[in-house]
Design a protein around this motif. Structure first.
Motif, PDB file in Angstrom:
ATOM      1  N   LEU A   4       0.832  -1.188   0.000  1.00 45.45           N
ATOM      2  CA  LEU A   4       0.000   0.000   0.000  1.00 45.45           C
ATOM      3  C   LEU A   4       0.870   1.243   0.000  1.00 45.45           C
ATOM      4  O   LEU A   4       1.866   1.313   0.725  1.00 45.45           O
ATOM      5  N   VAL A   5       0.495   2.225  -0.819  1.00 48.46           N
ATOM      6  CA  VAL A   5       1.187   3.511  -0.802  1.00 48.46           C
ATOM      7  C   VAL A   5       0.295   4.540  -0.131  1.00 48.46           C
ATOM      8  O   VAL A   5      -0.930   4.518  -0.286  1.00 48.46           O
ATOM      9  N   ILE A   6       0.931   5.446   0.613  1.00 52.97           N
ATOM     10  CA  ILE A   6       0.203   6.464   1.368  1.00 52.97           C
ATOM     11  C   ILE A   6       0.693   7.830   0.917  1.00 52.97           C
ATOM     12  O   ILE A   6       1.899   8.096   0.872  1.00 52.97           O
ATOM     13  N   GLY A   7      -0.245   8.708   0.583  1.00 56.69           N
ATOM     14  CA  GLY A   7       0.091  10.037   0.089  1.00 56.69           C
ATOM     15  C   GLY A   7       0.530  10.997   1.181  1.00 56.69           C
ATOM     16  O   GLY A   7       0.680  10.632   2.352  1.00 56.69           O
ATOM     17  N   ASP A   8       0.684  12.235   0.802  1.00 57.20           N
ATOM     18  CA  ASP A   8       1.230  13.289   1.656  1.00 57.20           C
ATOM     19  C   ASP A   8       0.298  13.566   2.842  1.00 57.20           C
ATOM     20  O   ASP A   8      -0.883  13.863   2.653  1.00 57.20           O
ATOM     21  N   ILE A   9       0.845  13.518   4.059  1.00 61.26           N
ATOM     22  CA  ILE A   9       0.066  13.627   5.293  1.00 61.26           C
ATOM     23  C   ILE A   9      -0.021  15.067   5.796  1.00 61.26           C
ATOM     24  O   ILE A   9      -1.070  15.515   6.250  1.00 61.26           O
ATOM     25  N   HIS A  10       1.069  15.780   5.758  1.00 59.49           N
ATOM     26  CA  HIS A  10       1.128  17.202   6.112  1.00 59.49           C
ATOM     27  C   HIS A  10       0.554  17.514   7.490  1.00 59.49           C
ATOM     28  O   HIS A  10      -0.292  18.395   7.650  1.00 59.49           O
ATOM     29  N   GLY A  11       1.026  16.785   8.487  1.00 66.36           N
ATOM     30  CA  GLY A  11       0.661  17.112   9.862  1.00 66.36           C
ATOM     31  C   GLY A  11      -0.753  16.766  10.262  1.00 66.36           C
ATOM     32  O   GLY A  11      -1.214  17.187  11.321  1.00 66.36           O
ATOM     33  N   ALA A  12      -1.448  15.981   9.437  1.00 67.17           N
ATOM     34  CA  ALA A  12      -2.852  15.664   9.694  1.00 67.17           C
ATOM     35  C   ALA A  12      -2.986  14.271  10.310  1.00 67.17           C
ATOM     36  O   ALA A  12      -3.364  13.304   9.645  1.00 67.17           O
ATOM     37  N   LEU A  13      -2.690  14.162  11.585  1.00 62.49           N
ATOM     38  CA  LEU A  13      -2.739  12.871  12.262  1.00 62.49           C
ATOM     39  C   LEU A  13      -4.148  12.281  12.226  1.00 62.49           C
ATOM     40  O   LEU A  13      -4.312  11.071  12.054  1.00 62.49           O
ATOM     41  N   ARG A  14      -5.166  13.090  12.390  1.00 53.41           N
ATOM     42  CA  ARG A  14      -6.540  12.580  12.413  1.00 53.41           C
ATOM     43  C   ARG A  14      -6.885  11.902  11.083  1.00 53.41           C
ATOM     44  O   ARG A  14      -7.538  10.860  11.063  1.00 53.41           O
ATOM     45  N   ALA A  15      -6.454  12.492   9.994  1.00 52.09           N
ATOM     46  CA  ALA A  15      -6.702  11.892   8.680  1.00 52.09           C
ATOM     47  C   ALA A  15      -5.929  10.596   8.517  1.00 52.09           C
ATOM     48  O   ALA A  15      -6.436   9.622   7.944  1.00 52.09           O
ATOM     49  N   THR A 204      -3.500  13.604  -2.776  1.00 47.47           N
ATOM     50  CA  THR A 204      -4.852  14.059  -3.096  1.00 47.47           C
ATOM     51  C   THR A 204      -5.257  15.270  -2.245  1.00 47.47           C
ATOM     52  O   THR A 204      -6.421  15.456  -1.922  1.00 47.47           O
ATOM     53  N   GLY A 205      -4.267  16.079  -1.911  1.00 44.58           N
ATOM     54  CA  GLY A 205      -4.543  17.380  -1.324  1.00 44.58           C
ATOM     55  C   GLY A 205      -4.790  17.431   0.164  1.00 44.58           C
ATOM     56  O   GLY A 205      -5.432  18.364   0.653  1.00 44.58           O
ATOM     57  N   ALA A 206      -4.250  16.472   0.922  1.00 43.86           N
ATOM     58  CA  ALA A 206      -4.476  16.475   2.372  1.00 43.86           C
ATOM     59  C   ALA A 206      -3.900  17.705   3.046  1.00 43.86           C
ATOM     60  O   ALA A 206      -4.356  18.095   4.123  1.00 43.86           O
ATOM     61  N   GLY A 207      -2.907  18.308   2.446  1.00 45.01           N
ATOM     62  CA  GLY A 207      -2.322  19.504   3.033  1.00 45.01           C
ATOM     63  C   GLY A 207      -3.212  20.720   2.896  1.00 45.01           C
ATOM     64  O   GLY A 207      -2.965  21.749   3.536  1.00 45.01           O
ATOM     65  N   PHE A 208      -4.251  20.612   2.083  1.00 41.89           N
ATOM     66  CA  PHE A 208      -5.136  21.743   1.833  1.00 41.89           C
ATOM     67  C   PHE A 208      -6.589  21.309   2.103  1.00 41.89           C
ATOM     68  O   PHE A 208      -6.919  20.954   3.203  1.00 41.89           O
TER      69      PHE A 208
END
Length: 240
Positions: A4-15, A204-208
């Motif tokens: 499994l690949v996981i995209g950019d998290i950007h400090g979003a632990l809840r996500a 998919t834009g988790a940082g925004f």
């Protein structure tokens, strides 16, 4: 066993916690994180803690993103510029104000351990951003390209030639598949992962205002968090 690949998290632990639950992670799954654990939402230190602990119970590979490189320099004492702060660094700077030296050291060690890329036995390439050398990653002259380049994704999106055409770009023929993050698919009007000319973009834009995504590289099935801004209602307006 799934990879499994996981995209950019950007400090979003809840996500991150939510999407791992939705993907129903099993003990024999292999997780490849594509980088950018830092900057953006308010929980960069908590994301670092989670990942450091998670790798003790789950087989994981952590790749380096450009924001991780910036965060490492910040934790080592380098003053970050205004551009970094405007692109997510402000939240990281604030989040680390009351973090102990011991905890910071653990995070620096984690950031030092990140890999620039991974090439598997089926000639599938995983990296945060891209590469520029026409002969591939082994010939890249500038390490920073692995986690800063956007031209690979731009190239994949712009080419309409068949792969058999003699003018088809060589960079897109070197690997069976390429998995990246770095450039949000929301820039192309979708919060879903995109696969174009063999390049799979899982940012998919988790940082925004997008979502965090986990994708099975064999089946291309994917799972997503809720739009991340909905998970951080107290921070709405930060990235709007």
């Amino acid at each position: 066993m799934r990879t499994l690949v996981i995209g950019d998290i950007h400090g979003a632990l809840r996500a991150l916690v939510q999407v791992l639950e939705r993907a129903d992670i099993q003990a024999d799954d292999y997780l490849i994180f594509l980088g950018d654990y830092a900057d953006g939402w308010s929980e960069t230190p908590e994301v670092m803690d989670f990942l450091i602990g998670y790798q003790k119970k789950q087989r994981c590979l952590f790749l380096r993103g450009n924001h991780d490189a910036l965060c490492r320099e910040f934790l080592l004492g380098k003053e970050m510029d205004t551009l970094w702060r405007l692109h997510g660094g402000k939240a990281t700077e604030k989040a680390y104000r009351n973090v102990s030296a011991e905890r910071k050291k653990a995070h620096i060690d984690f950031l030092n351990s990140l890999e620039n890329y991974y090439l598997d036995s089926k000639n599938r390439l995983f990296l945060h951003a891209g590469f520029t050398n026409l002969r591939g990653i082994a010939h890249e002259h500038f390490e920073q390209m692995y986690y800063w380049d956007r031209t690979l994704w731009e190239l994949a999106c712009s080419v309409s030639l068949p792969k058999t055409d003699k003018y088809y770009p060589n960079r897109l023929k070197l690997y069976n598949e390429i998995y990246i993050g770095h450039t949000p698919t929301t820039r192309l009007g979708t919060d879903k992962p995109l696969i174009i000319n063999g390049v799979a973009n899982v940012d998919t834009g988790a940082g925004f205002k997008g979502r965090l995504t986990v994708m099975d590289i064999e089946t291309k099935e994917y799972w997503q968090s809720e739009p991340v801004y909905k998970l951080y209602p107290e921070e709405q307006g930060r990235n709007q």
